[in-house]
Write a protein that holds these residues in place. Structure first.
Motif, PDB file in Angstrom:
ATOM      1  N   PHE A   1      -0.143   7.875  -2.114  1.00  0.00           N
ATOM      2  CA  PHE A   1      -0.246   6.629  -1.359  1.00  0.00           C
ATOM      3  C   PHE A   1      -0.864   6.834   0.030  1.00  0.00           C
ATOM      4  O   PHE A   1      -1.038   5.864   0.760  1.00  0.00           O
TER       5      PHE A   1
ATOM      6  N   LEU B   1       8.068   6.147  -4.881  1.00  0.00           N
ATOM      7  CA  LEU B   1       8.088   5.252  -3.726  1.00  0.00           C
ATOM      8  C   LEU B   1       8.422   3.838  -4.191  1.00  0.00           C
ATOM      9  O   LEU B   1       7.560   2.985  -4.334  1.00  0.00           O
TER      10      LEU B   1
ATOM     11  N   TRP C   1       7.355   0.715  -2.130  1.00  0.00           N
ATOM     12  CA  TRP C   1       5.931   0.599  -1.866  1.00  0.00           C
ATOM     13  C   TRP C   1       5.504  -0.838  -1.594  1.00  0.00           C
ATOM     14  O   TRP C   1       4.653  -1.100  -0.747  1.00  0.00           O
ATOM     15  N   GLU C   2       6.082  -1.790  -2.296  1.00  0.00           N
ATOM     16  CA  GLU C   2       5.693  -3.186  -2.093  1.00  0.00           C
ATOM     17  C   GLU C   2       5.984  -3.642  -0.664  1.00  0.00           C
ATOM     18  O   GLU C   2       5.176  -4.349  -0.051  1.00  0.00           O
TER      19      GLU C   2
ATOM     20  N   LEU D   1       4.745  11.150  -1.597  1.00  0.00           N
ATOM     21  CA  LEU D   1       3.996  10.132  -0.860  1.00  0.00           C
ATOM     22  C   LEU D   1       2.491  10.350  -0.910  1.00  0.00           C
ATOM     23  O   LEU D   1       1.724   9.452  -0.546  1.00  0.00           O
TER      24      LEU D   1
ATOM     25  N   LYS E   1       3.461  -1.858   1.632  1.00  0.00           N
ATOM     26  CA  LYS E   1       2.116  -2.419   1.493  1.00  0.00           C
ATOM     27  C   LYS E   1       2.020  -3.800   2.134  1.00  0.00           C
ATOM     28  O   LYS E   1       1.001  -4.143   2.760  1.00  0.00           O
TER      29      LYS E   1
ATOM     30  N   LEU F   1       5.299   4.541  -9.365  1.00  0.00           N
ATOM     31  CA  LEU F   1       5.963   3.310  -8.937  1.00  0.00           C
ATOM     32  C   LEU F   1       7.380   3.235  -9.459  1.00  0.00           C
ATOM     33  O   LEU F   1       8.269   2.694  -8.814  1.00  0.00           O
TER      34      LEU F   1
ATOM     35  N   GLU G   1       0.061   6.150 -11.995  1.00  0.00           N
ATOM     36  CA  GLU G   1       0.506   5.176 -11.006  1.00  0.00           C
ATOM     37  C   GLU G   1       1.801   4.497 -11.445  1.00  0.00           C
ATOM     38  O   GLU G   1       2.696   4.220 -10.634  1.00  0.00           O
TER      39      GLU G   1
END
Length: 1266
Positions: free
Chosen positions: A80, A35, A38-39, A77, A42, A31, A27
Motif C-alpha cells: 500500500f 490492512l 485500508w478503507e 504495509l 484511503k 485486504l 490484493e
C-alpha cells in the motif's frame, strides 16, 4: 472520497464466506488479513488530496494510530506504500514550490502530511518508503529550501517540536534529499543562485551545497532521528565525484573534532553524529579516496574507544565498531576467497521424495573448492595477499567488541568480523576462528559466549566455517545451548541459548546434508531438549526454528516431519504445554527419550525457579510410560539421595519428582519392588530427621512433602505403622502452618492418606484423630483453626458419623463473627464454612442406610447449618486488605446452594421411598410422631435463600454479583433437583433467565434486571439493603448505573401509570424507613441509605405520595435525629442536612420540625457543617414562605448572608440565637444546646401550628430552659 468498488470489495471479503486464499488475488488476501483499516486510510488520504493538502491534524493522528499497529509487521504495509506515499509527496512537492509566498500557511499544510509519511518510515523502514519519493532534478533546490525554512524556525521545546510535526517534516525532507543528491549532473548546474559559472572556482562547492552541508552538520548534534538522516545525506553528498573539496573539508572538520574533544567538555550527540556520518561515508565512498583518510580516522577512533565517554555510551561503541570494520574493509582487496564453503541451494519440495526413498544427497551438491583442487598460482596469490598492519588492530578491536556488555555492540562486531574474515586468507581466517573459539572459555562471561555464538553464525552464513572445523565448534555450541548460570535468585544465559540456536539455524541454511549428517545427529537431541524444556519462550521457539530449518533443508532425518509438526511456534508458547504435551509426544522416539530424562534430572529438577521444578517433576513422570523399568531402577535410585541434598532447590525438586514418578508408575499398573517401596516410604522421616523444614526453605519443603504424601497415598505404597503415624503428624503440623498454600496441599494429601491407610482401622484411631482436630478448632493459633476446619471437610463418612453432631456444632460456631474484636480471623471463618458444607455433603451422601440417624442429620442441616450460612451472608468484616468478609459471603452462597440441594433431594427421596416422615412438635428442637408431615425445605427457607442471594447480587463487588446471580440462575432453573416454595417463581424466571451468556458482573446488565425484585414485598427490604450500598457508594460509575436503573424502575418500566408509580414510591419509602430503623448506627448501611434518600429527594421522588409523604418525612426526621446525634462523619452530616433542607421545603407542619433541626446545626463544631446548614436554611426560607412573615424572613436572610459561618463558633451561636428569635419568640434568653430538644421544639411547633406563632415558640423556649 471512498471508491465504491473498493469499499464493496472490502465488505465482501469481511462478510461472505472466506474464499480459498490459494486461488484468490494477492490484493484480496491482503485486504482480508492485513490492512483491514485500508478503507479508512484511503478515505482520509483522498480527502487530503481533494482539499489540496488542507487537512485537519486529527486525520494525521488517525492514520498514525493505524500504522503504529503494524510496527512489528511493517512488510504488511508495503503493498500500500505507493498508494499512500505518491499522492502525499506530490502535495509536499507542489506546496514547497510556494514557500516564498506564505511560509507559515504552507508549513501548516506540509507538517500533517509529513507526520503520516514519517510514521510509515518508522514502521516499514526508510528504504521501502523513499522509492516512491519524487526525484526530478528541479526538486533538489526545492527540498533544500524547505529544509532551510524548517530549520530556521526554532521550536520552544523538543516535545513541542514533535507534537507539531516539525521534527517529522525535517526528517522526511532529509530523506527526500538523500535520493535527490544522487542526480547525475553537477549540482552547480541546478543551483539558480549562481548567475554564471565564472563565480565559482575550480571544484568550489555551490551555495546550494554549502547550505545543505551547513544544515546537515548542525543536525549531527541533534538528539533525535534527524542525526541519522543527516548522516545518510552527507554520505551520499560527500561521495559524489564532483565533491572532492567538500569531502576533504568535512573529513578535516571531523578529524579536528575527534582530536580536540575532552571528556570534561564534549557534545555527546555531536560526537555520535560525527562517528555515524563517518561510518556512512566509509560504507558508500570510493575505496581509492577513502584509503587516504582511513589510517588517520582509525587512529582517532581507536583512542576514542578507550575513553570513559565510549565506556558509558553503548551507541557510540556500536558506531565505532561499525566504522572500524568499514575502515578494515577499505584496506583489504574486495574479492571472494576461493577457500570459502559454497553450497548449492535446493528446494524443500525436493527433499520430501528423497526422505521417502531414503536417498541421501551426494557431496556433488557442494561447490566447495579445497586447496588440493586449486592451482599453485591461485594458492600462492591468496596466501601472499598484502594485509595492512592496522588490520591486526582492527580485528583485535572487533574481537573485543564480541565481549562487550551491550547486545547491539556485540551484534555489530559479529557482522564486522564476518565481513573482514571473508576477505582474509584461509590461514588468517583460521586464526580469527581460533580467537573466537577462545571466547567460549568457562572463565569468560555470558557476553563473550553470546558474542562468540553470533560470530560463529556469521561465519556459517558466509561459508567461512569449513566442515573440517566442526569437531571443534559443535561441542561448544552444544554447551551454549544449555548455558545457564545461577546469579542469586535468578540466572542468566537465555540470550546465549537463543544465539546458539541461531548458529544451528545458520548451519541448516549454509551446509549440505552430506556435511551435516553426523553433526545434525549430535545437535538434534540438544535442540529438541531446548525446544521443549527451556524456561524462556524465545529460546524454545528459536531451537524449534533451528531444528525445522535443518530438517526442511537437509532432508533425510528420522521422524523429522512428525517432530516439526508437533513442536511448532504456537504449541511451544505455553511452558506447561511444552513440558507435558510436546515433549511427551517427541519422547516416544527412543533416540530422544533418554536425553530428555538427562536434561530434567541434571538441570530442571534443581532449577532455581520453583514453578519450573514443580513442572519438571510432572514432566519427568509423564515420560515414565515409555520405559517404566528404567525409571524405577535408574531414575528413582538417582533421585532418592537428592531428597536430602544440602541445596534447597535440589531436594525440593527431587522430592516432588519422586512422588510424581511413583504415582505415574502406579497409574500405569507397574509394580514397584518392595525394597524400593521401603526406600520411598522412608524419605519423609529422613527429611524430618535432618530438620530440613527449618530455615529459609522450610515452607517450600513442607509443600513438597505434602504433595509427596499425596502421591504415595494414591499409589498405595506400603507403610509401617510407625511411618503412618509419622506422616499423619507431618500433615497435622502442615495444617497448622500460616501459609494457605501449605495448608491446601496438606489437606489434599490428608484426604488421600486417610482413605488409603486409616479408614480400614478400628474406630479408636478415627475417634482419636477427630478429638484432636476438634481441639484445634479452639486453638489460640489462628492457623491451626484454619487448617482444622479444612481438614473436617475432607474426612470420610467413617470418621464423621460417630461424632457428627459435635463436629457440626463446632464448625457452626467457627463460621460466625466472634465477640472479641481482636480475634477476627476471616480465613478461619471461610474455611469453617467450606468445611461445614463438605461435612454435610459427606454425611448426606453416605448415610442413606441409617434412617433415624439420617433424619437427625438433615434436621440439623435445616435448623442450624442453614441458619449459620444465612448469618454468614451478613459478614462484612473489613481489614487493611479491604472487604475480606466477601470471602465468607462467597463461601456461604456456595454452601447455601449445596445444602438446599441436599434438603430438596432428601424431601424428594422421602416422597418416593416413603420412609418414616420427619415430624416436628411445637418445640422445634425435638422430633415427635404427628399426623402432619412437614418438608425439610419449606417456604421460609426458600424465601430467605432468594432474599440473601438477591441482596448479594445487587451489591457493589463485581465478583460477588456474578457469583450470586449465577447461583440464583441454577436454583430457579435447576433441572435435576427442583427447588420448591420459591415466591413469585414465574416472575423470577423472567427477571433471571437461563442464559449462560449474560455477564452479571456488568452493572448495565445486572441492575436493570435485579432492581425489579423491589416490587415483591417478600424480597424488597433485603434487596434494598444491598442496593443502597451501590447507589450510595463511592464508585461513581457503579452509583450512576444503579441510580439510573432505580429511577427507571420507578417511572419508566412496564409502562408505569401514576397509580403504579405511587405504589412503588410508597413501598420504597416504607422499605427505606425500615432500613434506617433496622440498621441504626450501622454506618456501612446508614450512610449509603441517607445518600440514596438524598438522591431520590433531589429527583422529586416521595413528594407526591397521596397521604403518605407526611408519614415518610416524619419517620425520616426521627431517624435522622438518632443518626446525626453526636456523629462526626462529615458525609452523614452533610447528606442529612441536605435531606432536612428538602423536608423543610414541604408543607406544614413537618417543615417546622425540619427547620428546627436545621437551625441547630448552625452552631455545629464543624465550620463546613455550619456553612452547609446555613445554605439550606437560606434556601428553605426563600422557597417556603409560610414559615415566617415577610419582614422576619428578610431579616433572617440578611443575617445568614452577612454571617461568616466558617468563622468563630461563638459568633455563629449568637447568630443562631437571633434566627431562633426571628423564627419564634422575642423573649428567647438562652440558646438550645441539644438536638433532641430542638426536635421536641419542632414537634411542638408542628402541633400548635394553628396557634399564635410567638406564643408557641415562647412555650417551647421555656421548655428547653432558655
Amino acid at each position: 472520497m471512498e471508491h465504491p468498488s473498493n469499499s464493496a470489495k472490502f465488505l465482501t471479503h469481511l462478510d461472505v464466506e472466506e474464499e480459498d486464499d490459494e486461488h484468490d488475488t494477492k490484493e484480496g488476501v491482503l485486504l482480508r488479513y492485513f490492512l483491514q483499516e485500508w478503507e479508512l486510510v484511503k478515505s482520509i488520504i483522498d480527502r487530503i488530496v481533494a482539499n489540496a493538502g488542507a487537512t485537519d491534524p486529527s486525520d494525521a493522528n488517525k492514520i498514525r494510530s493505524i500504522i503504529d499497529k503494524y510496527q512489528e509487521q511493517g512488510h504488511l504495509l508495503e503493498p500500500f506504500l505507493e498508494s499512500i506515499v505518491n499522492p502525499l509527496m506530490s502535495i509536499v512537492q507542489s506546496k514547497s514550490m510556494q514557500l516564498t509566498a506564505n511560509i507559515d500557511g504552507i508549513l501548516d499544510i506540509i507538517r500533517p502530511i509529513c507526520i503520516i509519511i514519517y510514521s510509515l518510515v518508522s514502521t516499514c523502514g526508510y528504504k521501502s518508503v523513499i522509492r516512491f519519493f519524487p526525484h526530478q532534478v528541479s526538486d533538489l533546490e526545492i527540498a533544500v529550501t524547505l529544509l532551510e525554512k524548517c530549520h530556521n524556525r526554532n521550536p520552544l521545546t523538543s516535545l513541542r517540536q514533535e507534537s507539531t510535526g516539525e521534527m517529522e517534516t525535517q526528517c522526511v525532507t532529509l530523506l527526500w534529499l538523500y535520493i535527490l543528491v544522487l542526480i547525475p549532473f553537477d549540482i552547480s548546474s541546478v543551483d539558480t543562485s549562481i548567475t554564471n559559472s565564472s563565480q565559482l572556482g575550480v571544484c568550489e562547492p555551490s551555495p546550494l551545497v554549502l547550505k545543505l552541508l551547513k544544515i546537515s552538520k548542525e543536525h549531527l548534534s541533534s538528539a533525535g532521528p534527524m542525526r541519522r538522516f543527516s548522516a545518510l545525506v552527507l554520505s551520499r553528498l560527500l561521495t559524489r565525484p564532483d565533491m572532492p573539496m567538500v569531502f576533504a573539508r568535512f573529513i578535516e572538520w571531523t578529524l579536528e573534532f575527534l582530536q580536540s574533544w575532552t571528556e570534561d567538555n564534549i557534545n555527546q550527540f555531536r560526537l555520535l553524529g560525527i562517528v555515524e556520518a563517518l561510518a556512512s561515508v566509509f560504507k558508500v565512498g570510493d575505496r581509492k579516496i577513502l584509503l587516504e583518510v582511513g589510517p588517520k580516522t582509525w587512529t582517532h577512533i581507536s583512542q576514542l574507544l578507550k575513553s570513559i565517554v565510549a565506556a558509558r555510551n553503548p551507541l557510540l561503541r556500536k558506531y565505532i565498531i561499525k566504522l572500524s570494520q568499514r575502515i578494515g574493509l577499505i584496506c583489504l582487496p574486495h574479492r571472494s576467497m576461493s577457500w570459502r564453503y559454497m553450497a548449492k541451494s535446493s528446494l524443500l519440495g525436493q527433499n520430501i521424495p528423497l526422505n521417502a526413498k531414503g536417498i541421501s544427497y551426494p557431496f556433488s551438491n557442494a561447490q566447495q573448492v579445497h586447496a588440493s583442487d586449486m592451482s599453485t598460482a591461485e594458492i600462492y596469490e591468496e596466501d601472499n595477499m598484502d594485509v595492512p598492519e592496522i588490520m591486526e588492530e582492527i580485528i583485535e578491536l572487533l574481537l573485543s567488541g564480541l565481549r562487550d556488555s551491550n547486545t547491539i555492540v556485540r551484534w555489530s562486531a559479529a557482522k564486522g568480523i564476518g565481513r573482514i574474515t571473508a576477505c582474509l586468507t584461509s590461514s588468517l581466517a583460521e586464526e580469527v576462528l581460533s580467537s573466537i573459539l577462545d571466547l567460549f572459555s568457562p572463565s569468560e562471561g555470558d557476553g563473550s559466549w553470546h558474542g562468540g555464538c553470533l560470530a560463529l553464525a556469521e561465519f556459517a552464513r558466509r561459508g567461512l566455517l569449513l566442515p573440517v572445523s566442526f569437531p571443534k565448534v559443535v561441542p561448544l555450541i552444544i554447551k551454549a545451548l544449555h548455558y545457564d548460570i545461577r546469579r542469586g535468585p535468578h540466572s542468566i544465559g537465555s540470550h546465549v541459548r537463543d544465539a546458539a540456536a541461531y548458529v544451528c539455524w545458520a548451519f541448516g541454511r549454509a551446509y549440505n546434508y552430506s556435511d551435516m549428517k553426523d553433526i545434525l545427529e549430535q545437535l538434534a537431541p540438544h535442540l529438541l531438549t531446548v525446544a521443549c524444556y527451556d524456561r524462556e519462550v524465545n529460546c524454545r521457539r528459536a531451537a524449534s526454528a533451528a531444528f525445522q530449518e535443518n530438517i526442511g533443508r537437509l532432508g533425510t532425518f528420522s521422524h523429522g516431519i512428525d517432530i516439526v509438526s508437533s513442536a511448532d511456534y504456537f504449541s511451544l508458547a505455553s511452558r506447561a504445554n511444552s513440558y507435558l504435551i510436546v515433549a511427551v509426544s517427541i519422547a516416544q522416539f527412543k533416540e530422544y527419550l533418554y536425553p530428555f530424562v538427562e536434561e530434567l534430572l541434571n538441570n530442571k529438577i534443581s532449577h532455581w525457579d520453583r514453578s519450573l521444578r514443580e513442572l519438571a517433576g510432572r514432566a519427568l513422570s509423564a515420560l515414565a510410560k515409555y520405559d517404566p523399568d528404567y525409571f524405577t531402577r535408574f531414575v528413582l535410585e538417582r533421585l532418592m539421595p537428592l531428597t536430602l541434598s544440602i541445596d534447597l532447590c535440589t531436594r525440593h525438586g527431587a522430592t516432588l519428582a519422586v512422588g510424581e514418578l511413583v504415582l505415574t508408575l502406579h497409574e500405569y499398573n507397574f509394580c514397584i519392588p518392595v525394597d524400593m517401596q521401603r526406600k520411598v516410604s522412608s524419605i519423609v522421616p529422613a527429611i524430618e530427621k535432618a530438620r530440613l523444614y527449618r530455615g529459609k526453605g522450610g515452607e517450600i519443603m513442607r509443600s513438597a512433602v505434602s504433595r509427596f504424601i499425596h502421591c504415595i497415598s494414591c499409589s498405595a505404597i506400603y507403610l509401617t505403622e510407625k511411618t503412618k503415624k509419622s506422616l499423619l503428624d507431618t500433615l497435622t503440623d502442615n495444617l497448622k502452618h500460616p501459609s494457605g498454600q501449605i495448608q491446601c496441599a496438606a489437606v489434599e494429601a490428608l484426604r488421600h492418606f486417610v482413605q488409603a491407610y486409616l479408614v480400614s482401622l478400628d474406630e479408636t484411631v478415627p475417634n482419636m484423630i477427630i478429638s484432636k482436630y476438634l481441639e484445634l478448632l479452639d486453638d489460640p493459633n489462628v492457623a491451626a483453626r484454619r487448617g482444622a476446619a479444612l481438614a473436617f471437610g475432607i474426612f470420610p463418612y467413617e470418621f464423621l458419623h460417630t461424632r457428627w453432631r459435635d463436629i457440626m456444632q463446632k464448625l457452626c460456631k467457627s463460621c460466625l463473627l466472634p465477640d472479641k474484636p481482636d480475634d477476627l480471623d476471616v480465613e478461619a471463618r471461610v474455611n469453617a464454612v467450606r468445611g461445614l458444607v463438605s461435612v454435610c455433603e459427606t454425611l448426606a451422601r453416605s448415610s442413606s442406610n441409617q434412617i433415624s440417624e439420617d433424619s437427625s442429620i438433615y434436621c440439623f442441616i435445616k435448623k442450624d447449618v442453614m441458619r449459620v450460612l444465612f448469618d454468614a451472608l451478613d459478614d462484612y468484616a473489613v481489614d487493611n486488605r479491604g472487604d475480606v468478609g466477601s470471602w465468607v459471603r462467597e463461601a456461604a452462597m456456595d454452601g447455601l446452594e449445596r445444602c438446599s440441594y441436599i434438603l430438596c433431594k432428601y424431601d424428594s427421596d422421602c416422597s418416593v421411598k416413603g420412609p418414616d416422615p420427619i415430624r416436628f412438635s411445637s418445640n422445634e428442637d425435638t422430633m415427635i410422631a404427628s399426623d402432619q408431615l412437614f418438608p425439610l425445605f419449606d417456604d421460609n427457607i426458600a424465601t430467605n435463600l432468594i432474599k440473601g442471594l438477591a441482596k448479594q447480587a445487587v451489591e457493589k463487588m463485581n465478583k460477588i454479583r456474578g457469583i450470586a446471580a449465577r447461583i440464583l440462575q441454577r436454583i430457579i432453573h435447576y433441572p435435576q433437583h427442583f427447588i420448591p416454595y420459591i415466591p413469585h417463581r414465574n416472575a423470577l424466571e423472567e427477571i433471571i433467565p437461563l442464559d449462560t451468556d449474560l455477564k452479571w458482573e456488568d452493572p448495565t446488565i445486572s441492575y436493570p434486571r435485579l432492581v425489579q425484585l423491589l416490587q415483591f414485598s417478600s424480597y424488597s427490604r433485603c434487596v434494598l439493603s444491598g442496593y443502597v450500598i451501590t447507589v450510595g457508594g463511592l464508585q461513581e460509575s457503579l452509583s450512576k448505573t444503579s441510580r439510573e436503573a432505580l429511577l427507571e424502575y420507578i417511572y419508566v418500566s412496564d409502562g408505569a401509570t401514576t397509580q403504579k408509580i405511587n405504589y412503588r414510591e410508597r413501598m420504597l419509602s416504607t422499605d427505606l424507613l425500615w432500613l434506617l430503623q433496622n440498621y441504626q448506627k450501622c454506618n456501612r448501611v446508614i450512610i449509603p441509605t441517607i445518600k440514596t434518600i438524598e438522591i431520590l429527594l433531589s429527583r422529586k421522588v416521595f413528594f407526591n405520595m397521596e397521604g403518605h409523604s407526611l408519614e415518610f418525612c416524619s419517620g425520616l426526621l426521627d431517624s435522622l435525629l438518632i443518626e446525626l446525634k453526636g456523629t462526626k462523619d462529615f458525609t452523614k452530616l452533610n447528606k442529612g442536612i441536605s435531606i432536612l433542607g428538602y423536608v423543610a421545603s414541604l408543607m406544614e407542619p413537618i417543615s417546622l420540625r425540619a427547620l428546627a433541626q436545621l437551625l441547630f446545626f448552625l452552631g455545629h463544631q464543624f465550620p463546613k457543617i455550619r456553612k452547609a446548614a446555613a445554605d439550606q436554611v437560606y434556601l428553605v426560607i426563600l422557597q417556603n414562605t409560610s414559615l415566617m412573615v415577610e419582614d422576619k424572613a428578610d431579616r433572617s436572610l440578611e443575617i445568614i448572608t452577612e454571617t461568616s459561618w466558617e468563622g468563630s463558633l461563638d459568633d455563629a451561636k449568637q447568630r443562631r440565637k437571633e434566627l431562633f428569635q426571628l423564627a419564634g419568640s422575642h423573649d428567647c434568653r438562652v440558646i438550645t444546646t441539644s438536638l433532641e430538644e430542638t426536635s421536641m421544639l419542632g414537634k411542638q411547633l408542628a402541633d400548635n401550628a394553628a396557634a399564635d406563632e410567638n406564643m408557641s415558640y415562647s412555650s417551647l423556649v421555656d421548655f428547653t430552659g432558655f
